[in-house]
Design a protein around this motif. Structure first.
Motif, PDB file in Angstrom:
ATOM      1  N   THR A   1       0.889  -1.163   0.000  1.00  0.00           N
ATOM      2  CA  THR A   1       0.000   0.000   0.000  1.00  0.00           C
ATOM      3  C   THR A   1       0.920   1.204   0.000  1.00  0.00           C
ATOM      4  OG1 THR A   1      -1.292  -1.288   1.592  1.00  0.00           O
ATOM      5  CG2 THR A   1      -2.052   0.959   1.113  1.00  0.00           C
ATOM      6  N   ALA A   2       0.832   2.038  -1.041  1.00  0.00           N
ATOM      7  CA  ALA A   2       1.815   3.110  -1.158  1.00  0.00           C
ATOM      8  C   ALA A   2       1.184   4.436  -1.557  1.00  0.00           C
ATOM      9  CB  ALA A   2       2.873   2.712  -2.188  1.00  0.00           C
ATOM     10  N   ALA A   3       1.783   5.507  -1.028  1.00  0.00           N
ATOM     11  CA  ALA A   3       1.369   6.862  -1.414  1.00  0.00           C
ATOM     12  C   ALA A   3       2.613   7.735  -1.463  1.00  0.00           C
ATOM     13  CB  ALA A   3       0.365   7.421  -0.414  1.00  0.00           C
ATOM     14  N   ALA A   4       2.604   8.708  -2.373  1.00  0.00           N
ATOM     15  CA  ALA A   4       3.766   9.594  -2.511  1.00  0.00           C
ATOM     16  C   ALA A   4       3.291  10.974  -2.918  1.00  0.00           C
ATOM     17  CB  ALA A   4       4.723   9.045  -3.570  1.00  0.00           C
ATOM     18  N   VAL A   5       4.117  11.966  -2.599  1.00  0.00           N
ATOM     19  CA  VAL A   5       3.817  13.330  -3.046  1.00  0.00           C
ATOM     20  C   VAL A   5       4.986  13.832  -3.877  1.00  0.00           C
ATOM     21  CG1 VAL A   5       3.334  15.711  -2.341  1.00  0.00           C
ATOM     22  CG2 VAL A   5       2.352  13.800  -1.046  1.00  0.00           C
ATOM     23  N   LEU A   6       4.657  14.314  -5.071  1.00  0.00           N
ATOM     24  CA  LEU A   6       5.676  14.865  -5.984  1.00  0.00           C
ATOM     25  C   LEU A   6       5.476  16.379  -6.070  1.00  0.00           C
ATOM     26  CD1 LEU A   6       6.612  13.528  -9.485  1.00  0.00           C
ATOM     27  CD2 LEU A   6       5.763  15.856  -9.296  1.00  0.00           C
ATOM     28  N   SER A   7       6.597  17.094  -6.112  1.00  0.00           N
ATOM     29  CA  SER A   7       6.507  18.534  -6.284  1.00  0.00           C
ATOM     30  C   SER A   7       7.286  18.925  -7.535  1.00  0.00           C
ATOM     31  CB  SER A   7       7.105  19.194  -5.033  1.00  0.00           C
ATOM     32  OG  SER A   7       7.803  20.350  -5.361  1.00  0.00           O
ATOM     33  N   ALA A   8       6.811  19.886  -8.280  1.00  0.00           N
ATOM     34  CA  ALA A   8       7.554  20.394  -9.438  1.00  0.00           C
ATOM     35  C   ALA A   8       7.401  21.912  -9.446  1.00  0.00           C
ATOM     36  CB  ALA A   8       7.029  19.783 -10.722  1.00  0.00           C
ATOM     37  N   LYS A   9       8.490  22.579  -9.054  1.00  0.00           N
ATOM     38  CA  LYS A   9       8.450  24.052  -9.012  1.00  0.00           C
ATOM     39  C   LYS A   9       8.382  24.574 -10.437  1.00  0.00           C
ATOM     40  CE  LYS A   9       9.011  25.009  -4.607  1.00  0.00           C
ATOM     41  NZ  LYS A   9      10.012  24.267  -3.827  1.00  0.00           N
ATOM     42  N   ASN A  10       7.523  25.540 -10.684  1.00  0.00           N
ATOM     43  CA  ASN A  10       7.290  26.086 -12.033  1.00  0.00           C
ATOM     44  C   ASN A  10       7.039  24.956 -13.031  1.00  0.00           C
ATOM     45  OD1 ASN A  10       7.900  28.606 -10.975  1.00  0.00           O
ATOM     46  ND2 ASN A  10      10.089  28.266 -11.323  1.00  0.00           N
ATOM     47  N   ASN A  11       6.483  23.871 -12.503  1.00  0.00           N
ATOM     48  CA  ASN A  11       6.160  22.689 -13.315  1.00  0.00           C
ATOM     49  C   ASN A  11       7.375  22.041 -13.968  1.00  0.00           C
ATOM     50  OD1 ASN A  11       3.661  23.253 -12.491  1.00  0.00           O
ATOM     51  ND2 ASN A  11       2.851  23.844 -14.475  1.00  0.00           N
ATOM     52  N   LYS A  12       8.574  22.282 -13.449  1.00  0.00           N
ATOM     53  CA  LYS A  12       9.787  21.672 -14.015  1.00  0.00           C
ATOM     54  C   LYS A  12      10.450  20.804 -12.954  1.00  0.00           C
ATOM     55  CE  LYS A  12       9.668  23.205 -18.140  1.00  0.00           C
ATOM     56  NZ  LYS A  12       8.664  22.344 -18.680  1.00  0.00           N
ATOM     57  N   LYS A  13      11.365  19.916 -13.363  1.00  0.00           N
ATOM     58  CA  LYS A  13      12.149  19.062 -12.467  1.00  0.00           C
ATOM     59  C   LYS A  13      11.362  18.493 -11.292  1.00  0.00           C
ATOM     60  CE  LYS A  13      16.924  19.782 -13.020  1.00  0.00           C
ATOM     61  NZ  LYS A  13      18.179  20.112 -12.527  1.00  0.00           N
ATOM     62  N   PRO A  14      10.771  17.339 -11.499  1.00  0.00           N
ATOM     63  CA  PRO A  14       9.995  16.752 -10.405  1.00  0.00           C
ATOM     64  C   PRO A  14      10.863  16.269  -9.244  1.00  0.00           C
ATOM     65  CG  PRO A  14      10.147  15.232 -12.251  1.00  0.00           C
ATOM     66  CD  PRO A  14      10.804  16.504 -12.697  1.00  0.00           C
ATOM     67  N   THR A  15      10.388  16.508  -8.027  1.00  0.00           N
ATOM     68  CA  THR A  15      11.093  16.030  -6.830  1.00  0.00           C
ATOM     69  C   THR A  15      10.094  15.255  -5.988  1.00  0.00           C
ATOM     70  OG1 THR A  15      12.169  18.172  -6.825  1.00  0.00           O
ATOM     71  CG2 THR A  15      12.511  16.818  -4.868  1.00  0.00           C
ATOM     72  N   ILE A  16      10.536  14.140  -5.449  1.00  0.00           N
ATOM     73  CA  ILE A  16       9.652  13.358  -4.579  1.00  0.00           C
ATOM     74  C   ILE A  16       9.801  13.867  -3.140  1.00  0.00           C
ATOM     75  CG2 ILE A  16       9.161  11.027  -3.679  1.00  0.00           C
ATOM     76  CD1 ILE A  16       8.321  11.469  -6.636  1.00  0.00           C
ATOM     77  N   LEU A  17       8.703  14.371  -2.572  1.00  0.00           N
ATOM     78  CA  LEU A  17       8.749  14.913  -1.203  1.00  0.00           C
ATOM     79  C   LEU A  17       8.499  13.823  -0.170  1.00  0.00           C
ATOM     80  CD1 LEU A  17       6.755  18.247  -1.628  1.00  0.00           C
ATOM     81  CD2 LEU A  17       9.213  17.888  -1.775  1.00  0.00           C
TER      82      LEU A  17
END
Ligand code: KG4
Ligand code: ZN
Length: 347
Positions: free
Chosen positions: A13-29
């Motif tokens: 069972t998994a959940a993740a949050v991804l962030s992409a500042k200015n919609n560029k370069k995704p980072t996994i938070l």
């Protein structure tokens, strides 16, 4: 942009949050995984009914933890992504219904994603430079063994797959015969490596494992004959337990030779710039070594990509990544009301 992703296709069972500042370069938070391995290992494999019940218990705590760790509030989310298949239907439903309910409650768009697409996009997280297309994709897990072409983002076309067991299943079922428990891949890999370390040169194989369909002229696989050959060899060898590390090494070499041979053949035929290996079996270090070595002999300019270890076996970061790249190439997302539970068995 923030994306919350949920994955529940098998026994994690998994959940993740991804962030992409200015919609560029995704980072996994955050990347939270509640594994059921301890529960299923006593039965030697995944029991779908137990997996389904565990997902129901775990899914809300896992999603909450992912948001808390990422320090992201539901109101900040741009979309919710969820695996809609392939996988165990009773497991998929938990993630799908949770995602749909949250999308309704928080009024967010819902993106349904293919699990295999997720595995492929795991390799796109933490990339230093852009990956060059076209690429050949090898996705190897407990449920799938697929070779596909990837001409560009989103264009993944299967050109070969297993006709019976998946490569991970060959590891798991082999490990069961060798009394190594479940999941078998890491256990077989560990003993194989300890056997290899005893020699300076690559040890000569003496057990005689076959390489079914190695030169079949297509990109399909078959692992059931290899598995049966292990069974018969163990039955005929009363002292196999004394040579268990050799059995692991040679059995693993046979599985990996098949994967590497067909992947490199496809890379050559399709004249690709990159090879992407993904899925649980891509955690295997010997696979990484063999694929790198063989690919470079074929084409010294080819680049071989593997996901970071944390993103090889099932996780939600890879689903978030697939969702990000889908939005990044301008695919319109549907409002939650329009996203159907389609249990897609293929891409
Ligand atoms: O991707 P995954 O978590 O689940 C599916 O989508 O099926 O893959 C799990 C599979 C299992 O069969 C496991 O034995 C295998 O990946 N695996 C490995 C290794 N780590 C996990 N196989 C070989 N070597 C490993 N190091
Ligand atoms: Zn998987």
């Amino acid at each position: 942009m923030y994306i919350l992703a949920i994955e529940s296709s098998c026994d994690e069972t998994a959940a993740a949050v991804l962030s992409a500042k200015n919609n560029k370069k995704p980072t996994i938070l955050s990347n939270v995984i509640s594994s059921q391995i301890d529960i299923h290992s006593q039965y030697g494999g995944v029991i779908p009914e137990i997996a389904a019940r565990e997902h129901v218990l775990n899914i809300i705590p896992v999603v909450s933890e992912a948001l808390i760790k990422a320090k992201v509030k539901p109101s900040q989310l741009s979309a919710i992504a969820v695996t809609k298949g392939p996988g165990l239907i009773t497991s998929l439903i938990s993630g799908m219904e949770t995602a749909r309910t949250l999308a309704y409650a928080w009024n967010k768009p819902l993106i349904g994603l293919n699990h295999i697409e997720g595995h492929v996009y795991a390799a796109f997280l933490d990339l230093k430079k852009n990956l060059e297309f076209p690429a050949i994709v090898l996705t190897v897990s407990g449920g799938h063994t697929i070779i596909a072409t990837m001409k560009k983002h989103g264009e993944i076309k299967i050109i070969g797959e297993t006709r019976d067991d998946a490569a991970g299943e060959a590891f798991d079922k082999g490990a069961k015969m060798l009394k190594l428990g479940y999941p078998g891949g890491p256990a077989v890999a560990k003993l194989a490596a300890s056997y290899r370390d005893k020699f300076t040169e690559k040890p000569k194989e003496t057990l005689g494992f076959p390489r079914p369909m190695m030169h079949s002229g297509d990109y399909d696989f078959s692992f059931s004959g290899l598995k049966t050959s292990l069974l018969y060899k163990l039955k005929a060898d009363l002292k196999w337990e004394e040579k268990i590390d050799q059995y692991c090494y040679e059995y693993q070499e046979a599985i990996l030779d098949l994967l590497v041979e067909k992947t490199v053949k496809a890379a050559k035929e399709y004249k690709v710039a990159s090879i992407i290996a993904s899925g649980g079996v891509s955690a295997n270090l010997r696979l990484r070594e063999k694929l790198n070595d063989r690919a470079i002999i074929t084409n010294p300019h080819i680049k071989v990509y593997f996901p970071n270890m944390a993103y090889t076996t099932d996780n939600a970061a890879m689903i978030a990544a697939a969702a990000f790249f889908r939005l990044d190439r301008g695919v319109r997302i549907k409002p939650w009301q329009k996203e159907k539970v389609e249990l897609n068995l293929y891409l």
